[in-house]
Design a protein around this motif. Structure first.
Motif, mmCIF file in Angstrom:
data_model
loop_
_atom_site.group_PDB
_atom_site.id
_atom_site.type_symbol
_atom_site.label_atom_id
_atom_site.label_comp_id
_atom_site.label_asym_id
_atom_site.label_seq_id
_atom_site.Cartn_x
_atom_site.Cartn_y
_atom_site.Cartn_z
ATOM 1 N N THR A 97 32.885 34.324 51.453
ATOM 2 C CA THR A 97 33.093 35.543 51.712
ATOM 3 C C THR A 97 32.203 36.196 52.915
ATOM 4 O O THR A 97 31.677 37.356 52.170
ATOM 5 C CB THR A 97 33.726 36.754 50.847
ATOM 6 O OG1 THR A 97 32.055 36.882 49.595
ATOM 7 C CG2 THR A 97 35.050 36.175 49.958
ATOM 8 N N THR A 124 36.078 31.634 47.787
ATOM 9 C CA THR A 124 36.279 31.196 48.510
ATOM 10 C C THR A 124 35.086 31.952 49.666
ATOM 11 O O THR A 124 34.791 32.182 49.082
ATOM 12 C CB THR A 124 37.687 32.073 49.074
ATOM 13 O OG1 THR A 124 37.464 32.990 48.395
ATOM 14 C CG2 THR A 124 38.640 31.089 48.786
ATOM 15 N N ASP A 182 43.918 32.237 37.158
ATOM 16 C CA ASP A 182 44.824 32.662 37.791
ATOM 17 C C ASP A 182 44.989 34.012 37.466
ATOM 18 O O ASP A 182 44.746 34.914 38.492
ATOM 19 C CB ASP A 182 46.136 32.052 36.617
ATOM 20 C CG ASP A 182 46.146 30.808 36.093
ATOM 21 O OD1 ASP A 182 46.018 30.036 36.951
ATOM 22 O OD2 ASP A 182 46.375 30.662 34.844
ATOM 23 N N GLN A 183 46.755 34.282 38.477
ATOM 24 C CA GLN A 183 47.029 35.722 39.467
ATOM 25 C C GLN A 183 46.544 36.930 38.006
ATOM 26 O O GLN A 183 46.891 36.136 36.726
ATOM 27 C CB GLN A 183 49.198 35.973 39.240
ATOM 28 C CG GLN A 183 49.343 36.972 40.258
ATOM 29 C CD GLN A 183 49.284 36.332 41.788
ATOM 30 O OE1 GLN A 183 48.043 35.276 42.239
ATOM 31 N NE2 GLN A 183 49.050 37.567 42.955
ATOM 32 N N ASP A 231 45.385 40.829 37.854
ATOM 33 C CA ASP A 231 45.132 42.899 38.522
ATOM 34 C C ASP A 231 43.688 42.736 38.209
ATOM 35 O O ASP A 231 43.293 42.173 37.620
ATOM 36 C CB ASP A 231 45.957 43.834 38.247
ATOM 37 C CG ASP A 231 48.429 43.623 38.585
ATOM 38 O OD1 ASP A 231 47.901 42.979 39.397
ATOM 39 O OD2 ASP A 231 48.152 44.744 38.649
ATOM 40 N N GLU A 270 49.104 40.778 43.374
ATOM 41 C CA GLU A 270 48.524 41.601 42.642
ATOM 42 C C GLU A 270 47.552 43.270 43.465
ATOM 43 O O GLU A 270 47.835 43.602 44.968
ATOM 44 C CB GLU A 270 46.723 41.080 42.867
ATOM 45 C CG GLU A 270 46.730 39.449 41.310
ATOM 46 C CD GLU A 270 45.959 38.902 42.286
ATOM 47 O OE1 GLU A 270 45.659 37.728 42.001
ATOM 48 O OE2 GLU A 270 44.822 39.164 42.941
ATOM 49 N N SER A 278 37.231 34.823 42.507
ATOM 50 C CA SER A 278 37.892 33.159 43.541
ATOM 51 C C SER A 278 38.444 32.342 42.592
ATOM 52 O O SER A 278 39.298 31.093 42.342
ATOM 53 C CB SER A 278 37.162 33.030 44.207
ATOM 54 O OG SER A 278 36.931 33.542 45.027
ATOM 55 N N HIS A 285 38.671 39.748 47.347
ATOM 56 C CA HIS A 285 39.705 38.687 47.175
ATOM 57 C C HIS A 285 40.640 38.761 46.425
ATOM 58 O O HIS A 285 41.387 38.376 45.185
ATOM 59 C CB HIS A 285 38.696 38.748 45.314
ATOM 60 C CG HIS A 285 37.845 37.749 46.401
ATOM 61 N ND1 HIS A 285 37.030 38.469 46.617
ATOM 62 C CD2 HIS A 285 37.618 36.419 46.170
ATOM 63 C CE1 HIS A 285 35.520 37.528 47.348
ATOM 64 N NE2 HIS A 285 35.912 36.395 46.437
ATOM 65 N N LEU A 286 41.440 40.205 46.468
ATOM 66 C CA LEU A 286 43.136 40.739 46.349
ATOM 67 C C LEU A 286 43.964 39.395 46.554
ATOM 68 O O LEU A 286 44.316 39.370 48.130
ATOM 69 C CB LEU A 286 43.085 41.815 46.615
ATOM 70 C CG LEU A 286 44.764 42.526 45.987
ATOM 71 C CD1 LEU A 286 44.499 42.607 44.441
ATOM 72 C CD2 LEU A 286 45.190 44.266 47.116
ATOM 73 N N ARG A 287 44.568 38.667 46.248
ATOM 74 C CA ARG A 287 45.725 37.766 46.204
ATOM 75 C C ARG A 287 47.437 38.544 46.446
ATOM 76 O O ARG A 287 47.378 39.493 45.605
ATOM 77 C CB ARG A 287 45.901 37.147 45.108
ATOM 78 C CG ARG A 287 44.807 36.085 45.098
ATOM 79 C CD ARG A 287 44.899 35.590 43.015
ATOM 80 N NE ARG A 287 43.037 35.106 43.670
ATOM 81 C CZ ARG A 287 42.881 34.140 41.984
ATOM 82 N NH1 ARG A 287 43.783 34.795 41.006
ATOM 83 N NH2 ARG A 287 42.159 33.845 42.272
ATOM 84 N N GLN A 288 47.748 37.686 47.089
ATOM 85 C CA GLN A 288 49.175 38.629 46.705
ATOM 86 C C GLN A 288 49.890 38.817 45.648
ATOM 87 O O GLN A 288 50.028 37.485 45.236
ATOM 88 C CB GLN A 288 50.307 37.816 48.496
ATOM 89 C CG GLN A 288 51.578 37.856 48.715
ATOM 90 C CD GLN A 288 52.065 37.640 49.139
ATOM 91 O OE1 GLN A 288 51.776 35.978 49.803
ATOM 92 N NE2 GLN A 288 53.400 37.777 49.728
#
Length: 311
Positions: free
Chosen positions: A7, A5, A37-38, A40, A63, A34, A58-61
């Motif tokens: 940035t 993505t 998979d999911q 930390d 994580e 980017s 780049h922290l995803r929901q």
């Protein structure tokens, strides 16, 4: 694996934070972070937050992003204490937090202490990306290598900073020792960092090469290391600006050239004036030569213009 993505909005914030995080590695971080998979995120050694700000972007929901650093605390041994006192005397946790919160709304999980304690805070096999940039001493880096192997998922990626710098031989020894003896598989290198995995590097490398083929500002090559392949990546040098493009050095060169041209023109004008004066003097002397010279000139003209008889 998805494509990274954008940035670009983080770039000004990253630039403002003191530290060392070169453009090539920023691009590589974005690509690795980017993808996949999911999982930390973890940074061992965060300094003032330059790379942490990008990682946090780049922290995803769902994580968790964890950073671990001594900050201003005492090191666990004399050698490490001497290292931190010399290189990181101005580092404090407050400065890190201020830098991070100037970009992101919430702080990452902070482990304020030596990286040897990280396994008390991060679960085994939970991370998709780990950045190792803490101590440069062999004994400590070796511990960080083992910690990274423990917390990474099978397909997770670890980035080691200063794997080849002349002042960090302990990092080089610990990293390449992991390659030769601990199953670490290199994916790619920049001038500052080595990116590797304890999983299969081939699929990641294939996708990376496809991506690099679409990125005009990065160059890359593939080196064969026995049975391994290693991608080398770096920033392309920017072309020199065209004349008049506003570059100070180019303007100075053009100014010097103009001065030389002006001096040569002045010299040419002076020489022309001298030649004209000499010609005028010679013409005057001929006009004063008297009737004899004048008759000779008229006789010569007649000889030149008289028609020649046939035969």
């Amino acid at each position: 694996m998805s494509e990274p993505t954008a940035t670009a909005d983080l770039a000004p914030a990253v630039d403002r934070i003191p530290g060392w995080f070169w453009p090539t590695d920023r691009r590589l971080f974005e690509w690795f972070l980017s993808a996949g998979d999911q999982g930390d995120l973890l940074e061992l050694g965060t300094y003032l937050g330059k790379s942490a700000v990008l990682i946090g972007g780049h922290l995803r929901q769902g994580e968790t992003f964890t950073v671990c650093d001594l900050f201003e605390s005492d090191a666990p041994d004399a050698d490490n204490d001497a290292e931190t006192s010399k290189s990181y005397s101005t580092l404090t946790r407050r400065k890190f937090e201020d830098n991070y919160l100037s970009v992101h709304a919430t702080l990452p999980r902070i482990v304020h202490g030596p990286t040897s304690e990280i396994l008390d805070h991060v679960k085994p096999g939970s991370c998709r990306f780990v950045h190792v940039d803490a101590s440069h001493l062999y004994a400590h880096v070796k511990q960080d290598v083992l910690a990274a192997r423990t917390v990474l998922r099978e397909d997770g990626v670890v980035a080691f900073d200063d794997y080849r710098s002349e002042h960090t031989p302990g990092v080089a020894l610990a990293v390449w020792e992991a390659v030769s003896a601990l199953g670490l598989e290199p994916i790619c290198v920049s001038t500052q960092k080595l990116y590797a995995t304890w999983g299969d590097p081939a699929p990641v490398r294939t996708r990376m090469l496809a991506w690099l083929g679409t990125v005009p500002d990065l160059w890359h090559t593939v080196d064969v290391l026995g049975e391994r392949q290693l991608v080398r990546v770096n920033q392309r040098k920017k072309p020199k600006p065209a004349a008049g493009g506003g570059d100070l050095a180019e303007l100075e060169r053009l100014s010097a050239e103009l001065q030389r041209t002006s001096a040569e023109l002045k010299k040419t004008v002076t020489e022309s004036r001298t030649a004209v004066q000499a010609l005028r003097k010679a013409t005057g002397e001929i006009s004063l030569a008297g009737p004899v010279v004048q008759r000779a000139v008229r006789w010569t003209r007649k000889r030149i213009t008289r028609p020649r008889s046939a035969g």
